[in-house]
Motif scaffolding. Structure first.
Motif, PDB file in Angstrom:
ATOM      1  N   ASP A 203      -2.734 -15.853   0.936  1.00 34.90           N
ATOM      2  CA  ASP A 203      -1.511 -15.128   1.259  1.00 34.90           C
ATOM      3  C   ASP A 203      -0.735 -15.845   2.363  1.00 34.90           C
ATOM      4  N   LYS A 206       2.805 -20.297   4.110  1.00 37.83           N
ATOM      5  CA  LYS A 206       3.807 -20.997   4.928  1.00 37.83           C
ATOM      6  C   LYS A 206       3.959 -20.418   6.330  1.00 37.83           C
ATOM      7  N   HIS A 207       3.178 -19.351   6.622  1.00 38.94           N
ATOM      8  CA  HIS A 207       3.256 -18.730   7.942  1.00 38.94           C
ATOM      9  C   HIS A 207       2.175 -19.228   8.893  1.00 38.94           C
ATOM     10  N   GLU A 227       0.340 -18.942  -1.526  1.00 43.71           N
ATOM     11  CA  GLU A 227       1.621 -18.297  -1.776  1.00 43.71           C
ATOM     12  C   GLU A 227       2.659 -18.824  -0.798  1.00 43.71           C
ATOM     13  N   ASP A 295       4.943  -8.597  -5.945  1.00 45.14           N
ATOM     14  CA  ASP A 295       6.019  -8.579  -4.948  1.00 45.14           C
ATOM     15  C   ASP A 295       7.414  -8.576  -5.567  1.00 45.14           C
ATOM     16  N   ASP A 338       8.497  -3.627  -5.374  1.00 45.10           N
ATOM     17  CA  ASP A 338       7.455  -2.945  -4.608  1.00 45.10           C
ATOM     18  C   ASP A 338       8.038  -1.622  -4.093  1.00 45.10           C
TER      19      ASP A 338
HETATM   20  C1  ABC Z   1       5.731  -2.941   2.886  1.00 44.10           C
HETATM   21  C2  ABC Z   1       6.246  -1.869   1.941  1.00 44.10           C
HETATM   22  C3  ABC Z   1       7.586  -2.269   1.369  1.00 44.10           C
HETATM   23  C4  ABC Z   1       8.560  -2.534   2.510  1.00 44.10           C
HETATM   24  C5  ABC Z   1       7.976  -3.604   3.423  1.00 44.10           C
HETATM   25  C6  ABC Z   1       8.861  -3.817   4.638  1.00 44.10           C
HETATM   26  O1  ABC Z   1       6.686  -3.194   3.884  1.00 44.10           O
HETATM   27  O2  ABC Z   1       5.308  -1.686   0.889  1.00 44.10           O
HETATM   28  O3  ABC Z   1       8.060  -1.213   0.537  1.00 44.10           O
HETATM   29  O4  ABC Z   1       9.787  -2.998   1.982  1.00 44.10           O
HETATM   30  C7  ABC Z   1       2.028  -6.511   1.835  1.00 44.10           C
HETATM   31  C8  ABC Z   1       2.201  -5.408   0.815  1.00 44.10           C
HETATM   32  C9  ABC Z   1       3.638  -4.903   0.814  1.00 44.10           C
HETATM   33  C10 ABC Z   1       4.087  -4.538   2.222  1.00 44.10           C
HETATM   34  C11 ABC Z   1       3.882  -5.784   3.108  1.00 44.10           C
HETATM   35  C12 ABC Z   1       4.339  -5.584   4.543  1.00 44.10           C
HETATM   36  O5  ABC Z   1       2.500  -6.126   3.109  1.00 44.10           O
HETATM   37  O6  ABC Z   1       1.870  -5.896  -0.460  1.00 44.10           O
HETATM   38  O7  ABC Z   1       3.732  -3.762  -0.034  1.00 44.10           O
HETATM   39  O8  ABC Z   1       5.446  -4.150   2.176  1.00 44.10           O
HETATM   40  O9  ABC Z   1       3.607  -4.607   5.179  1.00 44.10           O
HETATM   41  C13 ABC Z   1       2.780 -11.712   0.749  1.00 44.10           C
HETATM   42  C14 ABC Z   1       2.105 -10.857  -0.322  1.00 44.10           C
HETATM   43  C15 ABC Z   1       2.579  -9.438  -0.194  1.00 44.10           C
HETATM   44  C16 ABC Z   1       2.050  -8.874   1.134  1.00 44.10           C
HETATM   45  C17 ABC Z   1       2.193  -9.819   2.244  1.00 44.10           C
HETATM   46  C18 ABC Z   1       1.769  -9.386   3.569  1.00 44.10           C
HETATM   47  C19 ABC Z   1       2.531 -11.133   2.058  1.00 44.10           C
HETATM   48  O10 ABC Z   1       2.257 -11.430  -1.579  1.00 44.10           O
HETATM   49  O11 ABC Z   1       2.164  -8.591  -1.230  1.00 44.10           O
HETATM   50  O12 ABC Z   1       2.773  -7.635   1.395  1.00 44.10           O
HETATM   51  O13 ABC Z   1       0.364  -9.672   3.627  1.00 44.10           O
HETATM   52  C20 ABC Z   1       7.603 -12.880   3.016  1.00 44.10           C
HETATM   53  C21 ABC Z   1       6.384 -13.779   3.099  1.00 44.10           C
HETATM   54  C22 ABC Z   1       5.507 -13.651   1.859  1.00 44.10           C
HETATM   55  C23 ABC Z   1       5.129 -12.182   1.637  1.00 44.10           C
HETATM   56  C24 ABC Z   1       6.434 -11.412   1.467  1.00 44.10           C
HETATM   57  C25 ABC Z   1       6.201  -9.942   1.209  1.00 44.10           C
HETATM   58  O14 ABC Z   1       7.222 -11.553   2.681  1.00 44.10           O
HETATM   59  O15 ABC Z   1       6.806 -15.115   3.270  1.00 44.10           O
HETATM   60  O16 ABC Z   1       4.333 -14.402   2.068  1.00 44.10           O
HETATM   61  N1  ABC Z   1       4.217 -11.967   0.501  1.00 44.10           N
HETATM   62  C26 ABC Z   1      12.527 -14.544   1.956  1.00 44.10           C
HETATM   63  C27 ABC Z   1      11.584 -15.358   2.784  1.00 44.10           C
HETATM   64  C28 ABC Z   1      10.156 -15.098   2.350  1.00 44.10           C
HETATM   65  C29 ABC Z   1       9.863 -13.627   2.498  1.00 44.10           C
HETATM   66  C30 ABC Z   1      10.842 -12.821   1.662  1.00 44.10           C
HETATM   67  C31 ABC Z   1      10.596 -11.347   1.875  1.00 44.10           C
HETATM   68  O17 ABC Z   1      12.181 -13.167   2.037  1.00 44.10           O
HETATM   69  O18 ABC Z   1      11.872 -16.722   2.668  1.00 44.10           O
HETATM   70  O19 ABC Z   1       9.271 -15.820   3.156  1.00 44.10           O
HETATM   71  O20 ABC Z   1       8.510 -13.382   2.033  1.00 44.10           O
HETATM   72  O21 ABC Z   1      11.344 -10.620   0.999  1.00 44.10           O
HETATM   73  C32 ABC Z   1      15.005 -16.661  -2.191  1.00 44.10           C
HETATM   74  C33 ABC Z   1      14.628 -17.520  -1.017  1.00 44.10           C
HETATM   75  C34 ABC Z   1      13.382 -16.962  -0.389  1.00 44.10           C
HETATM   76  C35 ABC Z   1      13.595 -15.513   0.001  1.00 44.10           C
HETATM   77  C36 ABC Z   1      13.909 -14.769  -1.283  1.00 44.10           C
HETATM   78  C37 ABC Z   1      14.007 -13.258  -1.047  1.00 44.10           C
HETATM   79  O22 ABC Z   1      15.085 -15.287  -1.849  1.00 44.10           O
HETATM   80  O23 ABC Z   1      14.350 -18.835  -1.456  1.00 44.10           O
HETATM   81  O24 ABC Z   1      13.049 -17.724   0.764  1.00 44.10           O
HETATM   82  O25 ABC Z   1      12.428 -15.006   0.601  1.00 44.10           O
HETATM   83  O26 ABC Z   1      16.232 -17.073  -2.704  1.00 44.10           O
END
Ligand code: ABC
Ligand code: CA
Length: 474
Positions: A203, A206-207, A227, A295, A338
């Motif tokens: 998971d 990149k962090h 990821e 996600d 999600d």
């Molecule tokens: C919870 C709630 C959600 C609420 C959120 C704030 O909090 O459930 O309803 O909206 C876990 C859970 C989630 C939970 C989170 C936070 O924890 O599954 O339900 O959300 O508490 C991984 C996993 C993911 C997991 C976590 C945390 C990490 O696969 O399931 O979430 O352990 C970032 C991270 C990425 C992470 C993701 C959720 O957040 O980098 O590792 N996933 C940009 C950034 C990304 C960023 C993304 C977030 O926004 O660059 O780094 O991801 O939306 C493209 C760009 C991208 C851009 C996208 C949106 O657009 O190229 O860079 O991403 O064009």
């Protein structure tokens, strides 16, 4: 297991909490509540026939360690990403014995187990967190000082600041601290050994600074796939060099936009894939190829057109990476982002009569047949054969596959042309594994295929049909 052993596999991704539960209660779980729904490892064991029956030979399960128990503004930690104790299992999913039995049950079927692991952070429902409540990192100095990741273009911030927010903070582990690093390396080695894990999904790769990962991966000693959520090939590829593989997000962005509507462009999919071939490290099993995950909005929430859905679903199976299918896609699940994309699977009682179940079963069989026929299959990069209408029609060669995809949708018609001014990959007789219809190229490799209804065609050279005759029996 190594990258070499994984490259011919096909992965089914599950959220343990949502896949199977004990007892015969099939009441759908309300995903909107973001609460535990009752899925367990023990119940999963009893449903492996369903997964294996579709041709998958590996299962990726959501994080296994103990999480915080709080009922937060974002619900409970049913997904498993809010670690509390690295050395205990999440009791909602079962006991150590249950997980060991799952691992053994998979291995008895010659299937692999992949476990999702998080080292970047622990979860906290209070601000500030109670640092003493975590194990083994129970002191404040083992975490980075609080600041929120806001600017994703600032890599230092991405690495040392915290994800989440003050309601649920993802308390960032101090992965620069030597003691912390040593502990994490020994933890992953032990975990892999104890549960006989074959691969790990990492998971938030990149962090954490890049030079943390090679030693961690080595301590794990199995295939590592990380990821990196980004649409940028160059950025993502840099991370593919520090461990075995990354999830192919750059291609995912183009794949969904190419097929989610009839006005998308398949040319941009070809573009990003070609770029990825030159940019990723190119080692064995260096990417995981997917259309859905937990996600992102499910593909069927973007379009209801079955032709578009079947085209997009075919992609990961004819592509270069290791194919990954997110549970529920085979049942036509339509949840958007999600938490809606985390439906319980028991609702549909593991019904194998859904047309998409047959679709993925055929795709897995075809890929296996291609691998059996051509030793070099997984190492041969896909090649695109230029088409008269490059935005709508895609012809992909990866011998013995010739795949014809289109985004015209179920009301459209398509023509593909192979040969002539376009390079011909195969000469002779080809069979479309979905319809079992045969096609023959001319002596000099010309083939023109016209189709109504926008369906994908995955063609195999006739000689590559599997020997037991399960694809297109005569
Ligand atoms: C919870 C709630 C959600 C609420 C959120 C704030 O909090 O459930 O309803 O909206 C876990 C859970 C989630 C939970 C989170 C936070 O924890 O599954 O339900 O959300 O508490 C991984 C996993 C993911 C997991 C976590 C945390 C990490 O696969 O399931 O979430 O352990 C970032 C991270 C990425 C992470 C993701 C959720 O957040 O980098 O590792 N996933 C940009 C950034 C990304 C960023 C993304 C977030 O926004 O660059 O780094 O991801 O939306 C493209 C760009 C991208 C851009 C996208 C949106 O657009 O190229 O860079 O991403 O064009
Ligand atoms: Ca970090």
């Amino acid at each position: 297991a190594s990258a070499h052993e994984w490259q011919k596999r096909s992965i089914y991704q599950v959220l343990t909490d949502r896949f199977a539960r004990d007892g015969g209660d099939n009441t759908p779980c309300d995903t909107g509540k973001k609460q535990y729904c009752g899925g367990t490892w023990r119940a999963m064991i009893d449903r492996l026939d369903y997964i294996q029956g579709m041709g998958f030979d590996a299962v990726w399960i959501s994080p296994i360690v103990e999480n915080i128990e709080d009922d937060t503004d974002y619900g409970q930690a049913y997904h498993g990403y809010w670690t509390k104790d690295f050395y205990k299992l999440n009791p909602h999913f079962g006991t150590e014995k249950d997980l060991m039995d799952l691992s053994k049950a998979l291995h008895d079927r010659n299937m692999f187990l992949m476990v999702d692991v998080v080292v970047n952070h622990v979860g906290a429902a209070t601000d500030p967190p109670d640092y003493t409540s975590y194990n083994p990192f129970n002191s404040r100095s083992q975490y980075h000082p609080q600041c929120w990741v806001q600017d994703y273009t600032n890599q230092t911030e991405v690495e040392v600041c915290w994800l989440g927010d003050s309601k649920v903070s993802l308390v960032d582990v101090n992965t620069e601290d030597e003691g912390v690093v040593r502990e994490l390396n020994s933890w992953i080695g032990e975990l892999v050994k104890k549960y006989d894990v074959d691969g790990i999904r990492i998971d938030t790769l990149k962090h954490v600074r890049k030079d943390f990962w090679p030693e961690f991966a080595k301590s794990a000693g199995v295939w590592t796939v990380g990821e990196v959520l980004s649409d940028n090939v160059t950025y993502t590829a840099d991370w593919s060099r520090v461990i075995d593989a990354v999830l192919d997000y750059p291609t995912w962005f183009q794949l969904t936009s190419a097929f989610k509507a009839t006005n998308g462009s398949v040319a941009s999919l070809a573009g990003v894939v070609t770029q990825a071939q030159h940019t990723f490290d190119g080692g064995e099993a260096c990417t995981g190829s997917f259309l859905e995950n937990h996600d992102q909005p499910r593909f069927a929430s973007l379009t209801k057109d079955m032709a578009l859905i079947k085209n997009a679903m075919a992609w990961p199976f004819i592509n270069d990476g290791v194919p990954i299918l997110y549970y529920g896609q085979e049942q036509g699940y339509e949840g958007a982002g999600d938490p809606d994309n985390r439906e319980s699977l028991w609702n549909v009682n593991y019904d194998t009569s859904h047309p998409l179940v047959s679709h993925v079963t055929t795709l897995n069989k075809a890929r296996k047949a291609a691998i059996a026929h051509n030793d070099g299959f997984v190492k041969t990069p896909v090649k695109f054969i230029q088409q008269p209408d490059p935005n709508a029609a895609l012809a992909v060669s990866k011998p013995p596959f010739l795949t014809l995809l289109t985004n015209v949708g179920s009301k459209g018609s398509t023509t593909w042309q192979i040969g002539g001014t376009f390079a011909a990959p195969v000469i002779g007789e080809l069979v479309d594994v979905f319809t079992c219809r045969g096609y023959r190229t001319s002596e000099d490799g010309h083939l023109k295929v016209e189709s109504e209804g926008g369906m994908p065609m995955v063609m195999l050279e006739k000689g590559a049909l599997d020997r037991d005759g399960s694809i297109c029996p005569e």
